[in-house]
Design a protein around this motif. Structure first.
Motif, mmCIF file in Angstrom:
data_model
loop_
_atom_site.group_PDB
_atom_site.id
_atom_site.type_symbol
_atom_site.label_atom_id
_atom_site.label_comp_id
_atom_site.label_asym_id
_atom_site.label_seq_id
_atom_site.Cartn_x
_atom_site.Cartn_y
_atom_site.Cartn_z
ATOM 1 N N ASN A 1 32.983 36.497 40.186
ATOM 2 C CA ASN A 1 33.185 36.300 39.052
ATOM 3 C C ASN A 1 34.650 36.244 38.574
ATOM 4 O O ASN A 1 35.322 35.341 38.024
ATOM 5 C CB ASN A 1 32.666 37.591 38.179
ATOM 6 C CG ASN A 1 31.133 37.705 38.134
ATOM 7 O OD1 ASN A 1 30.449 36.726 38.771
ATOM 8 N ND2 ASN A 1 30.689 38.668 37.711
ATOM 9 N N THR A 2 35.389 37.155 39.357
ATOM 10 C CA THR A 2 37.139 36.896 38.886
ATOM 11 C C THR A 2 37.656 35.711 39.256
ATOM 12 O O THR A 2 38.227 35.227 38.587
ATOM 13 C CB THR A 2 37.539 38.011 39.588
ATOM 14 O OG1 THR A 2 37.262 39.412 39.404
ATOM 15 C CG2 THR A 2 39.228 38.123 39.232
ATOM 16 N N ASN A 3 37.221 35.273 40.500
ATOM 17 C CA ASN A 3 37.770 33.914 41.023
ATOM 18 C C ASN A 3 37.337 32.780 39.981
ATOM 19 O O ASN A 3 38.210 31.828 39.876
ATOM 20 C CB ASN A 3 37.224 33.727 42.489
ATOM 21 C CG ASN A 3 37.756 34.495 43.587
ATOM 22 O OD1 ASN A 3 38.952 35.396 43.165
ATOM 23 N ND2 ASN A 3 37.140 34.795 44.621
ATOM 24 N N GLN A 4 36.125 32.656 39.742
ATOM 25 C CA GLN A 4 35.770 31.832 38.833
ATOM 26 C C GLN A 4 36.429 31.745 37.465
ATOM 27 O O GLN A 4 36.708 30.758 36.876
ATOM 28 C CB GLN A 4 34.017 31.859 38.516
ATOM 29 C CG GLN A 4 33.636 30.618 37.651
ATOM 30 C CD GLN A 4 32.129 30.578 37.647
ATOM 31 O OE1 GLN A 4 31.484 31.665 38.000
ATOM 32 N NE2 GLN A 4 31.423 29.733 36.931
ATOM 33 N N ALA A 5 36.489 32.974 36.988
ATOM 34 C CA ALA A 5 37.234 33.159 35.736
ATOM 35 C C ALA A 5 38.711 32.884 35.675
ATOM 36 O O ALA A 5 39.103 32.192 34.837
ATOM 37 C CB ALA A 5 37.140 34.808 35.314
ATOM 38 N N ILE A 6 39.404 33.211 36.639
ATOM 39 C CA ILE A 6 40.687 32.738 37.009
ATOM 40 C C ILE A 6 40.811 31.163 37.049
ATOM 41 O O ILE A 6 41.603 30.617 36.394
ATOM 42 C CB ILE A 6 41.295 33.401 38.303
ATOM 43 C CG1 ILE A 6 41.429 34.763 38.056
ATOM 44 C CG2 ILE A 6 42.644 32.729 38.647
ATOM 45 C CD1 ILE A 6 41.841 35.555 39.178
ATOM 46 N N SER A 7 39.883 30.606 37.744
ATOM 47 C CA SER A 7 39.886 29.156 37.755
ATOM 48 C C SER A 7 39.754 28.530 36.417
ATOM 49 O O SER A 7 40.327 27.523 35.944
ATOM 50 C CB SER A 7 38.903 28.646 38.714
ATOM 51 O OG SER A 7 38.983 29.188 40.286
#
Length: 595
Positions: free
Chosen positions: A65-71
């Motif tokens: 979730n964090t990786n997608q949010a950062i992207s």
């Protein structure tokens, strides 16, 4: 105690079988790498393994979730950064040049063409996408914030989307625009005769070039340019040949519909009404072909300050979250109002937005603010609202006595490419689809931990408010409409160029002050996004640390120590072989040996 052969054999088999089970368990541990293969092997280890595995799985999902949010946020940051650079360059470079007294009106028109291209690029930035979803559209990620195709009745096939648009207008939305007009220095009250084909109708105010050859204007008497302040609200939409726009409904005001394109001037200069100076107290002029509202200065206080978002003379109705079947009666300033049925508070707030409460004294109306329903006094300085209800709680909102603003409602039949998407920016009813779109909080939040949620999106109506669009649209529309009239004498042409030069200078100066506000708006959103990204990176680092920690705990709990298992396996194999050899010797003796 007598030891029989049967007893010896049974004990031999029992002990050998136990050793075989121990060997099997060691072989299983060695081949699987796990301490246990069934919960019954060690219930405590099994329960811990389930907890640790659950923790690791959750953390890995939170990390995804964090990786997608950062992207998502990196894409938003890039587009906001581009928008900020566009606004900064337009303000600090192009508008400053345009406001220079050394520039001619032709120079300023050239600068405007560059600004127009940058304006188009801002629309491209606002329509930025991530994985096929529009990042600035709130929950409606399938809808572009800026319309990309014409949706009009004249389309083939017809592709019309009719919208009822609701918007609160307050003092911050009103531009007190500095404008200019011609005036006879000897008699300022005289109406200068004008030649109709010399009239430049281009959004605030009439650009009337006096005919210097008439008796009322003696040759050589000259004219002077005087300033005029006009209170304008530029709506983001306007009447067009293939798009109808209704006269805005503004409670408490009489709205007079006028246009610029249809106005004509007779040679005597009589019988002409200037839309930009026609507003009187209690009356608002709606100029349909520019989408402008002209407000008399005496009415400015009626529009409040817009800050705080909810003023002292407002009441918040605490509506049940599960909806209500309707029929509940409320009393507002002595007037009864029957609440309609609703499924959600947001739906009711949207449907009642701008509705006046008949019979209320002093007048009051419903206002939808962020998906919540308020009752607001319609008159500045009126007494606090008297609200009673047997079914709904109500809370007075403390703060400034200023009003939230004045509700404005109008309908447009279709949208043009390059305009704001009503579904994204306004309280809107799509009459074609029968849908209602409200301006409730549309923050997309990702779950990044237990009870940890963080907003990842920036909404277009915050980063690119409709006032920014309207200011740029008004500026570009005015400047692009300026052209020198053909057939003028050199003296007349010099007069007209001088006038346009002064007007363009005023327009550039006005937009510079507005641009400062818009740059601050974009900077605020950009900074807020950066702060959220910084926290997101901290959460990502913590999740990686937690993942490693729980993986280590999981491995310590359920994984074997291969060196220890190998040593135990070798020892157990030796025991097993010794047991078999001892058993073979014992089993060689039988009753036959004693016959």
């Amino acid at each position: 105690m007598r030891i029989t052969n049967s007893m010896t054999s049974n004990r031999l088999l029992l002990n050998t079988n136990r050793t075989a089970h121990a060997l099997d368990r060691l072989w299983m541990q060695l081949s699987s790498g796990k301490i246990i293969s069934n919960p019954s092997d060690n219930p405590i280890i099994a329960s811990r393994a389930l907890r640790f595995r659950t923790n690791v799985t959750e953390i890995e999902q939170f990390s995804r979730n964090t990786n997608q949010a950062i992207s998502w946020m990196e894409v938003s940051e890039e587009h906001l950064n581009n928008q900020s650079q566009i606004l900064s360059r337009a303000r600090s470079e192009l508008l400053v040049q345009g406001a220079s007294s050394t520039y001619t009106w032709q120079n300023r028109q050239t600068i405007t063409r560059v600004i127009e291209l940058m304006f188009d690029q801002m629309h491209t930035e606002m329509n930025g996408t991530f994985a096929g979803r529009y990042v600035f559209s709130g929950f409606r990620t399938d809808q572009p914030p800026i319309i990309t195709n014409n949706n009009l009745t004249t389309a083939v096939p017809p592709n019309t989307v009719d919208y009822d648009i609701h918007k609160m207008i307050n003092r911050r939305d009103i531009n007190q625009t500095g404008s200019l007009y011609w005036q006879h220095p000897g008699d300022p009250s005289a109406i200068p005769p004008v030649d109709p084909h010399l009239v430049k109708v281009a959004s605030q105010p009439w650009l009337d070039r006096p005919d210097r050859d008439t008796a009322n204007w003696e040759a050589g008497a000259g004219v002077e340019i005087v300033p005029a302040d006009i209170n304008i609200v530029k709506l983001p939409y306007h009447q067009a040949d293939n798009r109808n726009m209704t006269t805005p409904d503004i409670p408490g005001f009489s709205v007079v519909r006028m246009n610029l394109a249809g106005q004509t001037l007779d040679p005597a200069g009589t019988g002409v009404t200037n839309p930009y100076t026609a507003a009187v107290p209690g009356t608002i002029i709606f100029i349909e072909d520019t989408g402008e509202l002209i407000i008399d200065s005496a009415d400015l206080d009626r529009f409040g300050t817009g800050a705080p978002a909810v003023a002292a003379r407002a009441e918040f109705i605490n509506l049940p979250a599960m909806g209500h079947p309707g029929g509940a009666t409320i009393v507002v300033n002595g007037a009864q109002f029957t609440m309609p049925p609703f499924a959600t508070p947001n739906g009711l707030a949207s449907s009642l937005h701008g509705v006046s409460i008949a019979g209320s004294n002093p007048p009051a109306s419903f206002v939808d603010i962020g998906g919540s329903l308020f009752i607001v006094a319609d008159t500045a300085g009126s007494s606090a609202i008297n609200f009673t209800s047997d079914e709904f709680d109500v809370f007075a909102i403390p703060g400034s006595p200023a009003r939230v603003g004045v509700p404005v409602q109008y309908r447009i039949d279709g949208t043009f490419a390059g305009e704001l998407n009503p579904r994204i920016f306004f309280h809107t009813a799509d009459r074609t689809a029968g849908l209602t779109f409200s301006q409730e909080n549309q923050e997309i939040q990702f779950e990044l931990g237990t009870n940890v949620h963080l907003t990842i999106n920036t909404q277009a109506r915050h980063a690119y408010p409709w006032q920014m669009f309207a200011d740029m649209q008004a500026f570009l529309g005015w400047v692009n409409s300026v052209s020198i009239t053909e057939g003028l004498t050199a003296e007349e042409q010099a007069m007209e160029q001088a006038f346009f030069g002064e007007m363009l200078y005023t327009k550039f100066t006005n937009l510079m002050s507005h641009m400062d506000v818009h740059i601050q708006t974009t900077t605020t959103e950009f900074t807020a996004l950066g702060a959220r990204m910084e926290r997101m990176e901290m959460i990502s680092e913590r999740l990686l640390e937690n993942r490693d920690t729980f993986r280590a705990l999981r491995d310590q709990n359920e994984n074997v120590d291969y060196l220890e298992v190998m040593m135990r396996l070798n020892a157990m194999e030796a025991v097993f072989q010794a047991a078999l050899q001892a058993g073979a010797r014992i089993s060689q003796l039988s009753l036959a040996n004693f016959i």
